[in-house]
Write a protein that holds these residues in place. Structure first.
Motif, PDB file in Angstrom:
ATOM      1  N   GLU A   2       0.999  -8.967  -4.017  1.00 56.41           N
ATOM      2  CA  GLU A   2       1.182  -8.553  -5.414  1.00 56.41           C
ATOM      3  C   GLU A   2       0.371  -7.300  -5.735  1.00 56.41           C
ATOM      4  O   GLU A   2       0.881  -6.360  -6.342  1.00 56.41           O
ATOM      5  CB  GLU A   2       0.788  -9.691  -6.360  1.00 56.41           C
ATOM      6  N   ILE A   3      -0.916  -7.279  -5.298  1.00 56.26           N
ATOM      7  CA  ILE A   3      -1.693  -6.079  -5.649  1.00 56.26           C
ATOM      8  C   ILE A   3      -1.267  -4.869  -4.816  1.00 56.26           C
ATOM      9  O   ILE A   3      -1.507  -3.737  -5.202  1.00 56.26           O
ATOM     10  CB  ILE A   3      -3.227  -6.284  -5.595  1.00 56.26           C
ATOM     11  N   THR A   4      -0.610  -5.136  -3.685  1.00 54.34           N
ATOM     12  CA  THR A   4      -0.063  -4.011  -2.912  1.00 54.34           C
ATOM     13  C   THR A   4       0.907  -3.214  -3.793  1.00 54.34           C
ATOM     14  O   THR A   4       0.957  -1.990  -3.738  1.00 54.34           O
ATOM     15  CB  THR A   4       0.656  -4.536  -1.657  1.00 54.34           C
ATOM     16  N   LEU A   5       1.648  -3.947  -4.632  1.00 56.30           N
ATOM     17  CA  LEU A   5       2.581  -3.284  -5.548  1.00 56.30           C
ATOM     18  C   LEU A   5       1.906  -2.819  -6.837  1.00 56.30           C
ATOM     19  O   LEU A   5       2.159  -1.732  -7.316  1.00 56.30           O
ATOM     20  CB  LEU A   5       3.693  -4.272  -5.936  1.00 56.30           C
ATOM     21  N   LEU A   6       1.038  -3.695  -7.368  1.00 59.27           N
ATOM     22  CA  LEU A   6       0.537  -3.445  -8.720  1.00 59.27           C
ATOM     23  C   LEU A   6      -0.771  -2.655  -8.767  1.00 59.27           C
ATOM     24  O   LEU A   6      -1.040  -1.966  -9.735  1.00 59.27           O
ATOM     25  CB  LEU A   6       0.357  -4.790  -9.459  1.00 59.27           C
ATOM     26  N   GLU A   7      -1.605  -2.799  -7.749  1.00 57.98           N
ATOM     27  CA  GLU A   7      -2.881  -2.079  -7.695  1.00 57.98           C
ATOM     28  C   GLU A   7      -3.060  -1.487  -6.295  1.00 57.98           C
ATOM     29  O   GLU A   7      -3.942  -1.906  -5.547  1.00 57.98           O
ATOM     30  CB  GLU A   7      -4.051  -3.021  -8.000  1.00 57.98           C
ATOM     31  N   PRO A   8      -2.197  -0.539  -5.939  1.00 62.58           N
ATOM     32  CA  PRO A   8      -2.212  -0.053  -4.552  1.00 62.58           C
ATOM     33  C   PRO A   8      -3.551   0.542  -4.111  1.00 62.58           C
ATOM     34  O   PRO A   8      -3.917   0.427  -2.946  1.00 62.58           O
ATOM     35  CB  PRO A   8      -1.100   0.993  -4.527  1.00 62.58           C
ATOM     36  N   GLU A   9      -4.309   1.126  -5.048  1.00 61.16           N
ATOM     37  CA  GLU A   9      -5.600   1.719  -4.650  1.00 61.16           C
ATOM     38  C   GLU A   9      -6.537   0.624  -4.152  1.00 61.16           C
ATOM     39  O   GLU A   9      -7.261   0.808  -3.172  1.00 61.16           O
ATOM     40  CB  GLU A   9      -6.262   2.475  -5.817  1.00 61.16           C
ATOM     41  N   ALA A  10      -6.545  -0.508  -4.870  1.00 58.53           N
ATOM     42  CA  ALA A  10      -7.409  -1.626  -4.458  1.00 58.53           C
ATOM     43  C   ALA A  10      -6.950  -2.164  -3.103  1.00 58.53           C
ATOM     44  O   ALA A  10      -7.782  -2.485  -2.235  1.00 58.53           O
ATOM     45  CB  ALA A  10      -7.367  -2.737  -5.505  1.00 58.53           C
ATOM     46  N   ALA A  11      -5.630  -2.238  -2.919  1.00 53.18           N
ATOM     47  CA  ALA A  11      -5.105  -2.719  -1.640  1.00 53.18           C
ATOM     48  C   ALA A  11      -5.533  -1.789  -0.499  1.00 53.18           C
ATOM     49  O   ALA A  11      -6.035  -2.246   0.541  1.00 53.18           O
ATOM     50  CB  ALA A  11      -3.586  -2.833  -1.694  1.00 53.18           C
ATOM     51  N   HIS A  12      -5.386  -0.488  -0.718  1.00 56.57           N
ATOM     52  CA  HIS A  12      -5.796   0.472   0.316  1.00 56.57           C
ATOM     53  C   HIS A  12      -7.294   0.347   0.613  1.00 56.57           C
ATOM     54  O   HIS A  12      -7.721   0.428   1.764  1.00 56.57           O
ATOM     55  CB  HIS A  12      -5.477   1.907  -0.129  1.00 56.57           C
ATOM     56  N   CYS A  13      -8.076   0.139  -0.420  1.00 57.45           N
ATOM     57  CA  CYS A  13      -9.535   0.032  -0.247  1.00 57.45           C
ATOM     58  C   CYS A  13      -9.870  -1.130   0.692  1.00 57.45           C
ATOM     59  O   CYS A  13     -10.687  -0.985   1.605  1.00 57.45           O
ATOM     60  CB  CYS A  13     -10.181  -0.165  -1.624  1.00 57.45           C
ATOM     61  N   LEU A  14      -9.211  -2.279   0.471  1.00 67.07           N
ATOM     62  CA  LEU A  14      -9.512  -3.434   1.321  1.00 67.07           C
ATOM     63  C   LEU A  14      -8.974  -3.227   2.741  1.00 67.07           C
ATOM     64  O   LEU A  14      -9.633  -3.598   3.725  1.00 67.07           O
ATOM     65  CB  LEU A  14      -8.930  -4.715   0.702  1.00 67.07           C
ATOM     66  N   ILE A  15      -7.801  -2.633   2.847  1.00 64.13           N
ATOM     67  CA  ILE A  15      -7.245  -2.402   4.190  1.00 64.13           C
ATOM     68  C   ILE A  15      -8.161  -1.459   4.978  1.00 64.13           C
ATOM     69  O   ILE A  15      -8.391  -1.650   6.180  1.00 64.13           O
ATOM     70  CB  ILE A  15      -5.806  -1.831   4.115  1.00 64.13           C
ATOM     71  N   LYS A  16      -8.712  -0.455   4.298  1.00 66.56           N
ATOM     72  CA  LYS A  16      -9.619   0.481   4.991  1.00 66.56           C
ATOM     73  C   LYS A  16     -10.845  -0.251   5.526  1.00 66.56           C
ATOM     74  O   LYS A  16     -11.344   0.063   6.622  1.00 66.56           O
ATOM     75  CB  LYS A  16     -10.026   1.607   4.037  1.00 66.56           C
TER      76      LYS A  16
END
Lengths: 208, 326
Positions: free
Chosen positions: B150-164
């Motif tokens: 869900e956050i991958t769609l709605l809060e992509p910056e947060a998703a990228h931060c965790l993936i990094k």
């Protein structure tokens, strides 16, 4: 009609706040909650389910649409309850005993609810007694989910238990297959959440 | 010779089932034991090696190790692969705050020591593979899979931060496998297969490419496993830039292997439950032979299971998998 279309589009786009605003506005304007549900909300979830089956949308889009649907339902359901409106049918759903996974189960529950069914969510780690609780609450179909190969065999116990009582049991989950469903005598199997809705439609002879 | 050249130059289709847990049927013991004791895991792997004489040995696919290292709670049971319980992170602030731990603590060491022992004894034309999780799937285990989608769609910056942060951890962990003597790592990225194709590219493949750039060289390769994606995801998966892909049941591997260039390896995809647990020996052999026949013109195809084979698989079916002939 234009408002219903907007509600439908907002749900399909996963716009939770917009759905709340539109549904509340429609209710305040005196629109029929049945019409809002059946003319806007349910078609939205049915359409997104069909798009999922055609690989036009994927799980994340389904999830946010379902959340938006829930936001709308939270407003519509209390009003619907006062009108005596009946759902398409009532089901209970749970992940089988020994299994604590719930993503697939939740997705199926959301899609069934979005399609117009009342769903008693029994949670995870459900033994036969737990499923019986769902039946006592009026469900006439048991939906069983399992992710683990070691918990999947419990589905056979559930099927056998309810067979003698005339309650239909359908199954699903990552390790489950149509062959397995046939082997244990389940009333149906679906490999995804949208398929589960179609399966229940067929089993209960319903269409939205 | 590296694993990719070995496969491409083989005179017959290689077989690489994702199978460690069925080794327990030969060595004895439980899943819990071999995911916490490297010597017992080694025993199970060696038992399979002795039976099948495979040129490949893979450490157990225990995809909770990395999330546990970050602090996630893990549920253990005797005969199921350990799994994450609940969500370690629930919002963007949690993601921002969490520190990337060093991978040299915790149960990851079990995998490293198993691999080290395998590498010490390996012969020429044998390849030792370490199993680990992919960055998107690790992030999902920390945040909750459906919530992370869900956050991958709605809060992509947060998703990228965790993936990094997941990438940072996995680069270090994969380096440990490499230093221990691995020829490749088998990186399982199942959750990314649930994304839409562009999402898979932007939230997974881009990061796999980054990991590969840090790690791959002439003698060390990354094998990317994705048992959730379909043929529609093929271009997005290939965007990772690596050369060895392992797919599950939803992917049309016959079409995939006939689509990619001949130097890209495609492996898959006999369903672990349907074929290795439930099917009869005859059904298993027939299905494997069908796949071998459909890919007979392709040296870049590897016959495999579509995902990790569970401990309750039938050894007779694994025998049939290896015995299948073109």
């Amino acid at each position: 009609m234009a408002e219903l279309q907007k509600i439908k589009e907002a749900i399909m786009g996963g716009k939770r706040e917009e759905v709340s605003r539109l549904v509340q506005a429609a209710l305040t304007a005196g629109d029929s909650p049945v019409e809002i549900l059946e003319g806007g909300m349910i078609p939205a979830m049915r359409e997104i389910g069909d798009k999922f089956s055609r690989n036009e949308v994927y799980v994340p889009q389904m999830l946010i649409a379902a959340r938006a649907m829930q936001a709308g339902l939270a407003l519509v359901e209390p009003v619907l309850a006062q009108t005596g409106h009946q759902p398409l049918g009532k089901l209970c759903i749970g992940t089988v005993k020994g299994d604590l996974h719930d993503i697939g189960k939740n997705l199926v529950a959301i899609m069934l609810k979005g399609a117009g069914y009342e769903v008693v969510d029994l949670g995870v780690n459900c033994d036969i007694n737990k499923y019986e609780e769902g039946i006592k609450q009026g469900a006439n179909v048991v939906v069983c989910s399992a992710l683990l190969t070691t918990t999947m065999p419990y589905m056979k116990d559930v099927v056998e238990h309810f067979k003698s009582k005339g309650v239909k049991v359908i199954i699903g989950g990552a390790p489950v297959t149509q062959n397995y469903a046939d082997q244990i005598g389940a009333d149906g199997y679906s490999e995804d959440a949208n398929g589960a809705v179609k399966l229940v439609d067929r089993l209960l002879g319903k269409t939205a | 010779m590296n694993i990719i050249d070995f496969i491409l130059r083989s005179s017959e289709t290689q077989r690489l089932p994702v199978a460690v847990y069925p080794g327990l049927l030969l060595s004895g013991g439980t899943v819990r034991e071999i995911t916490s004791d490297w010597a017992l895991q080694l025993k199970a792997i060696k038992a399979l090696q002795a039976r099948y004489k495979s040129p490949f040995a893979l450490t157990a696919m225990d995809l909770s190790v990395e999330a546990e290292n970050f602090g996630a709670k893990v549920l253990f049971s005797e005969n199921e692969v350990p799994t994450i319980d609940g969500r370690l992170l629930t919002n963007a602030e949690d993601i921002e705050k969490i520190k990337v731990p060093s991978p040299d603590k915790g149960r990851g060491i079990v995998q490293i020591k198993t691999l080290e022992a395998l590498a010490k004894e390996k012969k020429s034309d044998e390849f030792i593979l370490g199993g680990l999780i992919g960055p998107y799937s690790l992030a999902g285990r920390l945040f909750g899979i459906s919530e992370f989608m869900e956050i991958t769609l709605l809060e992509p910056e947060a998703a990228h931060c965790l993936i990094k942060k997941a990438v940072e951890h996995q680069i270090k962990y994969a380096k440990m496998f490499k230093e221990a003597g691995a020829d490749a790592v088998f990186m399982a990225e199942p959750a990314a297969g649930l994304l839409w194709p562009e999402g898979l590219r932007d939230f997974s493949s881009v990061y796999v490419k980054e990991i590969a750039a840090e790690l791959e060289d002439e003698n060390f390769k990354i094998i990317l496993h994705n048992c959730g994606c379909t043929i529609e995801h093929l271009d997005a998966v290939l965007a990772s830039g690596i050369s060895f892909f392992h797919f599950g049941k939803p992917t049309d591997v016959v079409k995939a292997v006939h689509t990619v260039p001949d130097n890209i390896i495609i492996a898959g995809n006999l369903d672990p439950m349907e074929m290795f647990v439930q099917a009869s020996v005859e059904e298993m052999k027939s299905k494997a032979e069908e796949l071998l026949s459909q890919t007979a013109d392709k040296r870049n195809f590897v016959l495999s299971s579509g995902c990790d084979i569970p401990p309750n698989a039938k050894l007779a079916n694994l025998d049939a998998f290896y015995a299948a002939e073109l």
